[in-house]
Design a protein around this motif. Structure first.
Motif, PDB file in Angstrom:
ATOM      1  N   CYS A   7       0.777  -1.206   0.005  1.00  0.00           N
ATOM      2  CA  CYS A   7      -0.025  -0.138  -0.072  1.00  0.00           C
ATOM      3  C   CYS A   7       0.845   1.287  -0.115  1.00  0.00           C
ATOM      4  CB  CYS A   7      -1.129  -0.004   1.172  1.00  0.00           C
ATOM      5  SG  CYS A   7      -0.281  -0.071   2.665  1.00  0.00           S
ATOM      6  N   LYS A   8       0.370   2.268  -0.408  1.00  0.00           N
ATOM      7  CA  LYS A   8       0.999   3.690  -0.314  1.00  0.00           C
ATOM      8  C   LYS A   8       0.871   4.420   0.905  1.00  0.00           C
ATOM      9  CE  LYS A   8       0.655   5.457  -5.019  1.00  0.00           C
ATOM     10  NZ  LYS A   8       0.356   6.539  -5.676  1.00  0.00           N
ATOM     11  N   LEU A   9       2.068   4.769   1.376  1.00  0.00           N
ATOM     12  CA  LEU A   9       2.062   5.690   2.520  1.00  0.00           C
ATOM     13  C   LEU A   9       1.382   7.120   2.386  1.00  0.00           C
ATOM     14  CD1 LEU A   9       5.623   5.332   3.921  1.00  0.00           C
ATOM     15  CD2 LEU A   9       3.742   4.174   4.695  1.00  0.00           C
ATOM     16  N   CYS A  10       0.826   7.711   3.436  1.00  0.00           N
ATOM     17  CA  CYS A  10       0.079   8.732   3.403  1.00  0.00           C
ATOM     18  C   CYS A  10       1.162   9.961   2.948  1.00  0.00           C
ATOM     19  CB  CYS A  10      -0.599   9.187   4.641  1.00  0.00           C
ATOM     20  SG  CYS A  10      -1.086  10.909   5.018  1.00  0.00           S
ATOM     21  N   PRO A  11       0.787  10.792   2.071  1.00  0.00           N
ATOM     22  CA  PRO A  11       1.887  11.843   1.662  1.00  0.00           C
ATOM     23  C   PRO A  11       1.976  12.934   3.046  1.00  0.00           C
ATOM     24  CG  PRO A  11      -0.247  12.263   0.756  1.00  0.00           C
ATOM     25  CD  PRO A  11      -0.571  10.986   1.161  1.00  0.00           C
TER      26      PRO A  11
END
Length: 137
Positions: A7-11
């Motif tokens: 999953c992507k990390l929060c910006p």
């Protein structure tokens, strides 16, 4: 519910670049960039807190190579001290700016932080000596 394997990390997840104890202050350095007013940032203190840090040292945030100190405050605006900061911990904060500067305000309370509140205040005046009333026989 299980965790996604990829999953992507929060910006707005920000990992500290350095943690130093300088001039009596604990300084957490964040990557260079603009941190917007009223925006939430999750700060991870990734480095070890220096052994020389005193527990009552106020915590400040610096950005990039800048020298401006932005206070890290509790949600009630009280200054966070080194006693309330842990390594490898994420702190949810909200940036609060003013005409002359700003601060990073925690959205929750620091874990395991002792209360340094005084039991009472007296304005610096010595208390009046207690007097005993006359005892009748």
């Amino acid at each position: 519910m299980s965790c996604k394997p990829v999953c992507k990390l929060c910006p707005n997840l920000v990992i500290s670049q350095a943690v130093t104890f300088t001039g009596g202050n604990l300084e957490i350095n964040l990557p260079a960039g603009s941190y917007n007013d009223c925006e939430k940032y999750c700060i991870v203190v990734a480095q070890a807190i220096p052994d020389t840090t005193t527990i009552n040292a106020p915590v400040y945030i610096t950005i990039g190579t800048g020298t401006t100190l932005y206070p890290l405050t509790r949600r009630n605006c009280a200054q966070v001290t080194a006693a309330g900061i842990r390594t490898r911990t994420r702190y949810a904060t909200c940036v609060s700016t003013s005409a002359t500067g700003g601060s990073f305000r925690m959205l929750g309370n620091p874990c395991c932080a002792p209360s340094n509140n005084l039991a009472s205040i007296d304005g610096g005046a010595a208390p009046a000596p207690a007097t005993r009333g006359a005892v009748s026989k």
